[in-house]
Design an enzyme around this catalytic site. Structure first.
Site, PDB file in Angstrom:
ATOM      1  N   THR A   1      -9.355   0.160 -10.262  1.00 43.74           N
ATOM      2  CA  THR A   1      -8.073  -0.497 -10.192  1.00 43.74           C
ATOM      3  C   THR A   1      -8.154  -1.773 -11.012  1.00 43.74           C
ATOM      4  O   THR A   1      -9.006  -1.865 -11.892  1.00 43.74           O
ATOM      5  CB  THR A   1      -7.712  -0.744  -8.714  1.00 43.74           C
ATOM      6  OG1 THR A   1      -6.520  -1.463  -8.671  1.00 43.74           O
ATOM      7  CG2 THR A   1      -8.738  -1.541  -7.988  1.00 43.74           C
TER       8      THR A   1
ATOM      9  N   GLU B   1      -5.722   4.142  -7.544  1.00 43.96           N
ATOM     10  CA  GLU B   1      -6.942   4.675  -6.927  1.00 43.96           C
ATOM     11  C   GLU B   1      -7.973   5.047  -7.988  1.00 43.96           C
ATOM     12  O   GLU B   1      -8.566   4.177  -8.567  1.00 43.96           O
ATOM     13  CB  GLU B   1      -6.648   5.823  -5.970  1.00 43.96           C
ATOM     14  CG  GLU B   1      -7.581   5.943  -4.759  1.00 43.96           C
ATOM     15  CD  GLU B   1      -9.077   5.807  -4.995  1.00 43.96           C
ATOM     16  OE1 GLU B   1      -9.594   4.688  -4.844  1.00 43.96           O
ATOM     17  OE2 GLU B   1      -9.734   6.812  -5.269  1.00 43.96           O
TER      18      GLU B   1
ATOM     19  N   GLY C   1     -13.156   0.014  -5.781  1.00 50.53           N
ATOM     20  CA  GLY C   1     -13.240   0.771  -4.523  1.00 50.53           C
ATOM     21  C   GLY C   1     -13.892  -0.086  -3.456  1.00 50.53           C
ATOM     22  O   GLY C   1     -13.643  -1.293  -3.360  1.00 50.53           O
TER      23      GLY C   1
ATOM     24  N   ARG D   1       0.834  -1.201   0.000  1.00 49.15           N
ATOM     25  CA  ARG D   1       0.000   0.000   0.000  1.00 49.15           C
ATOM     26  C   ARG D   1       0.871   1.254   0.000  1.00 49.15           C
ATOM     27  O   ARG D   1       1.934   1.278   0.630  1.00 49.15           O
ATOM     28  CB  ARG D   1      -0.862  -0.014   1.267  1.00 49.15           C
ATOM     29  CG  ARG D   1      -1.910   1.083   1.352  1.00 49.15           C
ATOM     30  CD  ARG D   1      -2.939   0.946   0.273  1.00 49.15           C
ATOM     31  NE  ARG D   1      -4.185   1.621   0.601  1.00 49.15           N
ATOM     32  CZ  ARG D   1      -5.193   1.729  -0.252  1.00 49.15           C
ATOM     33  NH1 ARG D   1      -5.115   1.209  -1.466  1.00 49.15           N
ATOM     34  NH2 ARG D   1      -6.311   2.331   0.101  1.00 49.15           N
TER      35      ARG D   1
ATOM     36  N   THR E   1      -3.423  -0.844  -7.970  1.00 49.06           N
ATOM     37  CA  THR E   1      -4.268   0.331  -8.167  1.00 49.06           C
ATOM     38  C   THR E   1      -3.455   1.611  -8.204  1.00 49.06           C
ATOM     39  O   THR E   1      -2.338   1.648  -7.674  1.00 49.06           O
ATOM     40  CB  THR E   1      -5.298   0.409  -7.008  1.00 49.06           C
ATOM     41  OG1 THR E   1      -6.149   1.536  -7.213  1.00 49.06           O
ATOM     42  CG2 THR E   1      -4.629   0.545  -5.650  1.00 49.06           C
TER      43      THR E   1
HETATM   44  N1  GLU Z   1      -8.352   2.691  -3.681  1.00 53.19           N
HETATM   45  C1  GLU Z   1      -9.217   1.560  -3.651  1.00 53.19           C
HETATM   46  C2  GLU Z   1      -8.921   0.698  -2.467  1.00 53.19           C
HETATM   47  O1  GLU Z   1      -7.789   0.506  -2.137  1.00 53.19           O
HETATM   48  C3  GLU Z   1      -9.056   0.745  -4.854  1.00 53.19           C
HETATM   49  C4  GLU Z   1      -9.511   1.467  -6.011  1.00 53.19           C
HETATM   50  C5  GLU Z   1     -10.535   0.714  -6.749  1.00 53.19           C
HETATM   51  O2  GLU Z   1     -10.571  -0.452  -6.758  1.00 53.19           O
HETATM   52  O3  GLU Z   1     -11.335   1.296  -7.356  1.00 53.19           O
HETATM   53  O4  GLU Z   1      -9.809   0.191  -1.868  1.00 53.19           O
END
Ligand code: GLU
Length: 607
Positions: free
Chosen positions: A418, A438, A506, A120, A436
């Site tokens: 992602t 994001e 997300g 991360r 990802t």
């Molecule tokens: N930032 C998201 C997360 O880590 C992932 C982004 C996505 O899958 O759209 O949960």
């Protein structure tokens, strides 16, 4: 990428074959070759493939082909996963790449153990909980997305490096080669890529390096045209030659830091671009983490996921434990959806209260994934009446039947997108890896001369507590990892693989993985149909999101009669998975339609 995406240049596949290292003689078999490894052929794009020798499922045919080429040359699942991910950095640059982060879950067939890497992104060491506040108020979400402020230290290069060093059998230079060639020779633009570019066009225009790369000639890329990224080819080459120190301690990193601190905006742009505070010291301090996976049993299977800083593993496990109390295989579709929605609502209420970066928060992982806690939460479900959100969290440290602790807080907003890839090899090793940057397009800021977009991962932090009376474990902090929803999952039976899967989307990632698992394990759907089935996503919000097929179905009215409310979401997630069939063949599965369809491949097809 959609079906229209193809390798455009004969040399790419030849390069894949030629670049892949010294191959043990035993691995050089005369086995039948699926399309992608035959020079000049177009990688076939299919949502399901069955056979031997290993499997790759990703959203993109070029990327799956890169992984298959590595497997065919004797590389293992880890080598192939990194090759696939690097290729996705070329063909899915708005979802993944060197400028982002992710979570890697690995099943080691020799030891029958699950290992993980938390790659991360981290906040700068100067970040405080006020990172996204101005005059005490949160800045607009979109402003935070397109800024240097939301850029975390990239974790993806370190993830590739750690995975290869711990479990791989090839060097970084070797597995980056296919992606380097793909970036140099180009890939064919498809409608999905064009649309994603169009959705980002206005902000891309404000960053000359981004516009030069993704708006060739100042225009949206034309479907069917070839898009090259020679800067990224050089970046991959440099990482291969010098190692990932080129980013964490070297020239690529200095370029990243300069770009974050002084985002290179077009002269005359009226957009307010806030700079970030990332430094070379932040990059130098970056480490991947190898937490124990999350674990729960589910109907005699062992389900492993990623531990915090992602909330994926704990939330999927909690919801499964709640659902295990019902015989889902015998419920009507309405009863099933009701229970699935409620289990997810409850899991999100608990995630919001308890899950954040464990370096900063005492996250009760054992409690959240325990049967006792699930039982104390399951008793809230009433078959005749929907729960209302926001639902208050329970206390996994001291579960009391139907008990809640403290007031409720709504789920904070998270952006989407992602990409997920799933790989298996002939030895039985498996990788389930979600990476990802994001949002689709990340921060919108390309590092000049380097060919990759920077992430906006720090917007996954809560900007401020959703309810000031409730502790929020996901506020920004120095060096802290924003809470993720990423849920790469591996399911075993008595230590041997059953299936692995994951998805982008997300916070909907958690519900997509959960729904796909129960569709397959309880509702009897083949994996590819479990992935394709219409999705519902409840995340402790007033309305549950429904894809069109459920929105338009009579089920919606039946569920509304129980008190559910809904809103339409045109498309949720883009899952991929692999399954070990009882006869030893691998089945790779991807989306039939979402994101233009995914790409499932095996080394030796044997349908
Ligand atoms: N930032 C998201 C997360 O880590 C992932 C982004 C996505 O899958 O759209 O949960």
């Amino acid at each position: 990428m959609s079906n229209a995406r193809r390798l455009t240049v004969l040399g790419v596949t030849a390069a894949l074959a030629g670049s892949l290292m010294a191959v043990p003689a035993a691995a050089r078999t005369a086995a039948p070759r699926p399309g992608p490894a035959v020079p000049g052929s177009t990688p076939a794009k299919t949502p399901v493939a069955v056979g031997y020798g290993g499997a790759v499922a990703s959203v993109d045919a070029d990327a799956s082909a890169a992984g298959i080429a590595v497997l065919r040359k004797g590389g293992n699942a880890v080598d192939a996963a990194v090759a696939t991910a690097a290729a996705l950095g070329v063909t899915e640059p708005y979802s993944a790449g060197v400028g982002g982060g992710g979570y890697f879950v690995y099943y080691d067939a020799r030891t029958k153990t699950i290992r993980t890497l938390d790659g991360r992104e981290t906040a700068p060491r100067t970040a405080t909980k006020d990172l996204f506040l101005e005059n005490g108020k949160p800045i607009p979400f979109d402003d935070a997305v397109t800024s240097g402020l939301s850029v975390g230290t990239p974790g993806t290069p370190a993830t590739w490096d750690s995975a290869l060093k711990k479990w791989g059998s090839r060097s970084l230079a070797q597995v980056l080669k296919p992606a380097e060639q793909l970036a140099a020779k180009g890939f064919t633009v498809d409608p999905t890529f064009r649309k994603q570019t169009a959705d980002n066009e206005a902000r891309f225009r404000d960053f000359p390096a981004t516009a030069a790369l993704f708006l060739p000639g100042g225009k949206l890329p034309v479907v069917g045209s070839t898009l090259k990224n020679p800067d990224l080819a050089r970046t991959y080459q440099e990482l291969g030659r010098k190692g990932v120190g080129a980013l964490y301690h070297g020239a690529i990193g200095r370029d990243v830091v300069r770009t974050v601190q002084r985002p290179p905006v077009r002269a005359g742009s009226t957009r307010k671009i806030r700079p970030g505070a990332l430094t070379t010291a932040d990059l130098a301090a970056y480490r991947t983490l190898g937490h124990a996976p999350t674990h729960t049993t589910y109907r005699g299977l062992d389900v492993y996921g990623i531990a915090p800083s992602s909330s994926g593993g704990t939330s999927v496990a909690e919801a499964l434990n709640i659902l295990e109390k019902s015989d889902l295989s015998h419920l009507t579709e309405k009863q099933f959806l009701h229970r699935y929605i409620e289990a997810s609502r409850i899991a999100f209420a608990d995630r919001g209260r308890w899950v954040g970066d464990p370096a900063y928060e005492n996250v009760p992982v054992k409690g959240l994934t325990s049967k006792r806690f699930a039982a104390s939460r399951e008793c809230l479900i009433n078959d005749g009446k929907a729960l209302t959100s926001p639902l208050a969290p329970g206390d996994p440290r001291h579960p009391t039947p139907c008990g809640t602790t403290g007031p409720a807080a709504p789920t904070t907003y998270e952006g989407e997108n992602t990409t997920h890839l799933t790989v298996a090899d002939k030895w039985g090793n498996i990788v389930s890896y979600t990476l990802t940057i994001e949002q689709t397009g990340g921060s919108g800021i390309t590092v000049p001369g380097r060919g990759f977009l920077l992430n906006n991962e720090l917007t996954d932090f809560s900007f401020a507590p959703a309810n000031p009376a409730v502790h929020d474990p996901n506020l920004p902090g120095p060096g802290k990892r924003p809470r993720s929803s990423i849920s790469p999952t591996i399911v075993l039976r008595h230590g041997t693989p059953v299936l692995a899967l994951g998805s982008p989307g997300g916070a909907t990632i958690i519900t997509t993985v959960l729904q796909t698992l129960v569709n397959h394990l309880d509702r009897g759907m083949p994996l590819v149909d479990a992935i394709a089935a219409p999705r519902a996503s409840q995340r402790n919000a007033a309305a549950t999101e429904l894809e069109p097929a459920l929105w338009d179905s009579p089920l919606r009215k039946q569920l509304e009669a129980l008190g559910h409310s809904f809103k339409l979401n045109p498309e949720i997630g883009a899952a991929t998975g692999v399954q070990r069939l009882p006869d030893g063949r691998w089945l790779a599965a991807a989306e039939k339609v979402r994101r233009g369809g995914g790409s499932a491949m095996v080394v030796h097809p044997a349908p």
